[in-house]
Design an enzyme around this catalytic site. Structure first.
Site, mmCIF file in Angstrom:
data_model
loop_
_atom_site.group_PDB
_atom_site.id
_atom_site.type_symbol
_atom_site.label_atom_id
_atom_site.label_comp_id
_atom_site.label_asym_id
_atom_site.label_seq_id
_atom_site.Cartn_x
_atom_site.Cartn_y
_atom_site.Cartn_z
ATOM 1 N N GLU A 18 12.134 16.035 23.977
ATOM 2 C CA GLU A 18 12.538 15.048 22.968
ATOM 3 C C GLU A 18 11.468 13.986 22.718
ATOM 4 O OE1 GLU A 18 17.000 13.618 21.801
ATOM 5 O OE2 GLU A 18 16.367 13.362 23.866
ATOM 6 N N ASN A 42 19.537 15.113 17.087
ATOM 7 C CA ASN A 42 20.456 13.990 17.302
ATOM 8 C C ASN A 42 20.949 13.391 15.992
ATOM 9 O OD1 ASN A 42 20.540 13.846 20.187
ATOM 10 N ND2 ASN A 42 18.426 13.144 20.124
ATOM 11 N N LYS A 56 19.258 20.322 28.364
ATOM 12 C CA LYS A 56 19.553 18.912 28.608
ATOM 13 C C LYS A 56 20.861 18.822 29.376
ATOM 14 C CE LYS A 56 19.070 15.896 25.246
ATOM 15 N NZ LYS A 56 19.091 15.313 23.873
ATOM 16 N N HIS A 84 24.106 11.286 15.901
ATOM 17 C CA HIS A 84 24.511 10.982 17.265
ATOM 18 C C HIS A 84 24.316 9.522 17.665
ATOM 19 C CE1 HIS A 84 24.729 15.288 17.413
ATOM 20 N NE2 HIS A 84 25.074 15.304 18.669
ATOM 21 N N HIS A 93 34.219 14.730 20.698
ATOM 22 C CA HIS A 93 32.811 14.448 20.450
ATOM 23 C C HIS A 93 32.418 14.835 19.027
ATOM 24 C CE1 HIS A 93 28.502 14.145 21.016
ATOM 25 N NE2 HIS A 93 28.358 15.419 20.708
ATOM 26 N N ARG A 123 12.350 17.373 18.584
ATOM 27 C CA ARG A 123 13.708 17.571 19.100
ATOM 28 C C ARG A 123 14.646 16.423 18.740
ATOM 29 N NH1 ARG A 123 15.500 20.088 24.959
ATOM 30 N NH2 ARG A 123 17.739 19.946 24.590
ATOM 31 N N HIS A 140 27.603 8.517 19.253
ATOM 32 C CA HIS A 140 27.674 8.237 20.686
ATOM 33 C C HIS A 140 28.114 6.803 20.955
ATOM 34 C CE1 HIS A 140 24.891 11.663 22.349
ATOM 35 N NE2 HIS A 140 26.086 12.075 22.027
ATOM 36 N N GLU A 197 28.778 20.068 14.905
ATOM 37 C CA GLU A 197 27.415 20.380 15.353
ATOM 38 C C GLU A 197 26.829 21.545 14.553
ATOM 39 O OE1 GLU A 197 25.536 18.768 17.323
ATOM 40 O OE2 GLU A 197 26.801 17.557 18.636
ATOM 41 N N LYS A 207 18.478 25.751 17.047
ATOM 42 C CA LYS A 207 18.226 24.865 18.180
ATOM 43 C C LYS A 207 17.116 25.413 19.067
ATOM 44 C CE LYS A 207 20.265 21.970 21.699
ATOM 45 N NZ LYS A 207 21.486 21.357 22.247
ATOM 46 N N ARG A 237 17.112 19.926 44.910
ATOM 47 C CA ARG A 237 16.042 19.785 43.905
ATOM 48 C C ARG A 237 16.019 20.921 42.878
ATOM 49 N NH1 ARG A 237 13.095 18.050 48.645
ATOM 50 N NH2 ARG A 237 12.765 15.799 48.574
#
Length: 368
Positions: A237, A245, A143, A248, A265, A241, A252, A185, A227, A121
């Site tokens: 997000e 993206n 993330k 993206h 990427h 936030r 993606h 990025e 960031k 956990r």
């Protein structure tokens, strides 16, 4: 050394940006933790170049080290690999206070972070990113994720590291195409928040590729600062936030449709930003000229502005798995100008298909 603070409900930590700091990794980690038990997760390519230096620093600091060396590649972001890492940690008798150190690029950082978030956990972990993409993006913000066959980063969590140690000198071992891909990025940060930074990048292109210490430290620290400011205001997000993206949603979807690992990427993010700029102009959100501004800077860094679109319907269906989509409704981050973006619900499927047609090219995006 440049220090950037990230704070929020999922954790507070410091990003340290310092040339040559890999040599002090052991001292840095030892100062963060109470347990001497650590595991170093890396991949075979990184291990061959930087592994011994990292191991030596950690052992010199008196840390009890377990090595976890994985093959490289996007296919590592899977449940199978996560299970194999769990098995190694269990076999080594790792408890909740033991520390996982992730030395590698964005793929390994995501996998290692996911393991740290879920093993017992949650155990402490430290990010030591070795690629530009990881240094300015995936190692910052908490993330962590693995891929699902239908969508990139679909299975994951928000889980903060206890620290991020960035050594820009590690970028000297990167192929030029990988450094260029990471710049996608970086350029994104200029587009979404900082017009002056956007222009700085174009003006200092040669110094970046020449690995100028001062320029790289500035580029990385500024990217991390942008960031960190966004993440500290919106960790999970729910609003602000989302702007991180930019590019993206399309990027993606194309990456998943082509099969993970075929393209870098950053190359797909570059294509995605071009798509977003085209949508912005077509909707009248931005004045004409935005697309050309994008294309000039991205091309200057050797990034693609078009690519093959394998199957329009497949790409469209994957966009609906994007984390910003709600109730089968697409949401896009669009630019009003360089330095400012908005979240838009105005994008229709017809517009997306038109833009996909515009960015389609029979020339592959990869640059070697």
């Amino acid at each position: 050394m440049r220090s950037i603070q990230v704070s929020g409900s999922i954790g507070k930590y410091t990003i340290e940006v310092a040339w040559g700091s890999l040599a002090s990794l052991g001292e840095c980690v030892a100062g963060m933790v109470t347990s001497r038990r650590t595991a170093l997760l890396t991949d075979e390519r990184v291990w061959a170049i930087w592994g011994r230096a990292a191991e030596g620093s950690l052992r010199a600091a008196g840390l009890d080290l377990t090595l976890l060396v994985r093959p490289p590649g996007e296919e590592q972001k899977s449940f199978r690999v996560v299970q194999e890492i769990y098995d190694k940690l269990v076999g080594a008798g790792f408890d909740r206070k033991c520390v996982l150190i992730v030395l590698g690029g964005g793929v390994l950082g995501d996998v290692g972070g996911f393991v740290a978030a879920t093993y017992m956990r949650g155990i402490p972990y430290v990010q030591v990113p070795t690629t530009l993409l990881a240094q300015v993006d995936s190692s910052v913000g908490g993330k962590v994720a693995i891929n699902h066959p239908r969508a990139k980063n679909l299975i994951g969590a928000f889980y903060a590291p206890i620290g991020v140690l960035i050594d820009p000198a590690l970028l000297k071992s990167l192929p030029k195409a990988d450094l260029a891909a990471g710049m996608a990025e970086v350029i994104k940060y200029g587009i979404i928040r900082d017009e002056d930074f956007f222009r700085y990048l174009s003006d200092h292109r040669d110094e970046i590729f020449a690995h100028s210490r001062d320029v790289l430290e500035h580029v990385i620290a500024t990217s991390c600062q942008v960031k960190a400011e966004v993440v500290s205001k919106d960790e999970k997000e729910s609003g602000l936030r989302m702007i991180l993206n930019y590019g993206h949603t399309v990027g993606h979807a194309l990456e998943a449709a082509e099969g993970y690992g075929r393209y870098r990427h950053g190359e797909m993010v570059s294509i995605g930003m071009m798509a977003a700029a085209r949508m912005s102009e077509r909707l009248g959100i931005a004045a004409p000229g935005l697309v050309e501004q994008h294309a000039q800077v991205l091309s200057r860094f050797g990034l693609p502005t078009r690519c093959p679109v394998p199957d329009y319907e497949d790409v469209m269906s994957r966009m609906y798995l994007d984390k910003k989509a709600t109730d089968r409704h697409l949401r896009f981050i669009l630019a009003t100008r360089i330095g400012e973006v908005v979240v838009s619900d105005q994008v229709t499927e017809t517009l997306v298909r038109d833009v996909l047609s515009e960015i389609h090219s029979d020339i592959a995006a990869s640059h070697g």
